[in-house]
Structures are given as C-alpha cells and as structure tokens.
Write an enzyme that holds these catalytic residues in place. Sequence first.
Site, PDB file in Angstrom:
ATOM      1  N   PHE A  76      12.496 -12.909   0.893  1.00 22.02           N
ATOM      2  CA  PHE A  76      11.902 -11.918   0.887  1.00 22.02           C
ATOM      3  C   PHE A  76       9.782 -11.797   0.606  1.00 22.02           C
ATOM      4  O   PHE A  76       9.550 -10.439   0.043  1.00 22.02           O
ATOM      5  CB  PHE A  76      11.559 -11.002  -0.702  1.00 22.02           C
ATOM      6  CG  PHE A  76      12.158 -12.457  -1.753  1.00 22.02           C
ATOM      7  CD1 PHE A  76      10.821 -12.826  -2.244  1.00 22.02           C
ATOM      8  CD2 PHE A  76      13.302 -12.985  -2.026  1.00 22.02           C
ATOM      9  CE1 PHE A  76      11.503 -13.911  -3.336  1.00 22.02           C
ATOM     10  CE2 PHE A  76      13.509 -14.253  -2.870  1.00 22.02           C
ATOM     11  CZ  PHE A  76      12.250 -14.017  -3.909  1.00 22.02           C
ATOM     12  N   GLY A  89       7.653  -9.177   3.139  1.00 23.12           N
ATOM     13  CA  GLY A  89       7.096  -8.034   3.421  1.00 23.12           C
ATOM     14  C   GLY A  89       6.610  -7.874   1.379  1.00 23.12           C
ATOM     15  O   GLY A  89       7.053  -6.395   1.616  1.00 23.12           O
ATOM     16  N   HIS A  90       6.600  -8.717   0.592  1.00 19.89           N
ATOM     17  CA  HIS A  90       6.781  -7.414  -0.655  1.00 19.89           C
ATOM     18  C   HIS A  90       5.256  -8.696  -1.016  1.00 19.89           C
ATOM     19  O   HIS A  90       5.925  -9.773  -1.313  1.00 19.89           O
ATOM     20  CB  HIS A  90       8.277  -7.861  -1.365  1.00 19.89           C
ATOM     21  CG  HIS A  90       7.649  -7.307  -2.715  1.00 19.89           C
ATOM     22  ND1 HIS A  90       7.505  -7.794  -3.965  1.00 19.89           N
ATOM     23  CD2 HIS A  90       8.297  -5.806  -2.736  1.00 19.89           C
ATOM     24  CE1 HIS A  90       7.644  -7.112  -4.730  1.00 19.89           C
ATOM     25  NE2 HIS A  90       8.015  -5.943  -4.396  1.00 19.89           N
ATOM     26  N   PHE A  91       3.762  -8.744  -1.216  1.00 17.25           N
ATOM     27  CA  PHE A  91       4.160  -7.296  -0.310  1.00 17.25           C
ATOM     28  C   PHE A  91       2.567  -7.773   0.610  1.00 17.25           C
ATOM     29  O   PHE A  91       2.437  -9.159   0.811  1.00 17.25           O
ATOM     30  CB  PHE A  91       3.150  -7.003  -0.991  1.00 17.25           C
ATOM     31  CG  PHE A  91       3.813  -5.691  -2.373  1.00 17.25           C
ATOM     32  CD1 PHE A  91       3.877  -4.369  -2.202  1.00 17.25           C
ATOM     33  CD2 PHE A  91       3.570  -6.646  -3.697  1.00 17.25           C
ATOM     34  CE1 PHE A  91       4.827  -4.131  -3.094  1.00 17.25           C
ATOM     35  CE2 PHE A  91       4.214  -5.913  -4.750  1.00 17.25           C
ATOM     36  CZ  PHE A  91       5.090  -4.096  -4.102  1.00 17.25           C
ATOM     37  N   ILE A 130       4.376 -11.425  -4.100  1.00 19.14           N
ATOM     38  CA  ILE A 130       4.890 -11.575  -5.298  1.00 19.14           C
ATOM     39  C   ILE A 130       6.295 -11.150  -5.522  1.00 19.14           C
ATOM     40  O   ILE A 130       7.038 -10.737  -4.840  1.00 19.14           O
ATOM     41  CB  ILE A 130       4.110 -10.231  -5.944  1.00 19.14           C
ATOM     42  CG1 ILE A 130       2.770 -10.253  -6.228  1.00 19.14           C
ATOM     43  CG2 ILE A 130       5.001 -10.416  -7.767  1.00 19.14           C
ATOM     44  CD1 ILE A 130       2.325  -9.383  -6.724  1.00 19.14           C
TER      45      ILE A 130
END
Length: 145
Positions: free
Chosen positions: A42, A45-47, A52
């Site tokens: 994850f 893409g985050h962020f 985070i």
Amino acid sequence: MTAIEIIQFLPYKKPFLFVDELTEISENGITGSYTFTEKEFFYEGHFKENPITPGVILTETMAQIGVVCLGIYLLKNEMSSDKKPQIALTSSEIDFFLPVYPSEKVSVISEKIYFRFHKLKCHVKMFNMKNELVCRGTIAGIVIL
C-alpha cells in the site's frame, strides 16, 4: 495454546497478515506487534512520495491482533486442525493520533470487554516504537468455527 499456534490458525497470509508476534495472552487480553516494512503493497500509492500507513490498515492490524488472535485463544478448546476459524468484523470505532511510516514497529494492546455467543468486543490501543499512542478504540467481531 501458544502464540505460534494462534498465528498459524489465522485465516490470513502475506501480504494481508499483520501479526509478527504475540507477547502476552490471557483470558482478558492480548498484546502483540507488527513491523511495517518498506515493501508493503500500500505504500506505493499512499501517498505519492510520502508513504504513510493507511488508517484502514492500522485498524486491520489492531483487529487481527486484538480481536482475531484473542478470539482464537478464547476458543482454543473448540479448535482443531479441521475447524479453522472464519472471522467477521461487526463494528469498529477508532480515533487516530499519529501516523505510522514504513519500517515502524507497532505494538497492539487489547482488553476484552465481553465475549459471548462467539462475539468478542475489545478496547484496543496501538503504540509506536517511542511508546506514543498511535490510535485507540473499540473493535468487535464474530469468530465462527
């Protein structure tokens, strides 16, 4: 039932297993930890360029350690190799205070509120490596054998 046996009964596998170890287990609660590696799926893409850990993943980590692992322990006398648990989250209310970044280890402490008819509700807290409160709340789920 040992911590290793509880983890083996979990109905998850990488990349969606968020339990590394369980350090305290009793009828009233459980404590465990997980380290978020830089390669978690994850973070890309985050962020963008500021990874985070998503709140939903923090909630999932709290649920896996604080509710599912404890539920398996509480049902240890009904468990067998052919009766693996199925888990259903029934409710959660979480307040978030600090971010969790890649390579951070978190600890989860869960205290049982009640366990009846295979429904478990717990007060759950997550702390970072500095022992700062990351998030806390209540999580409930049903453990089905």
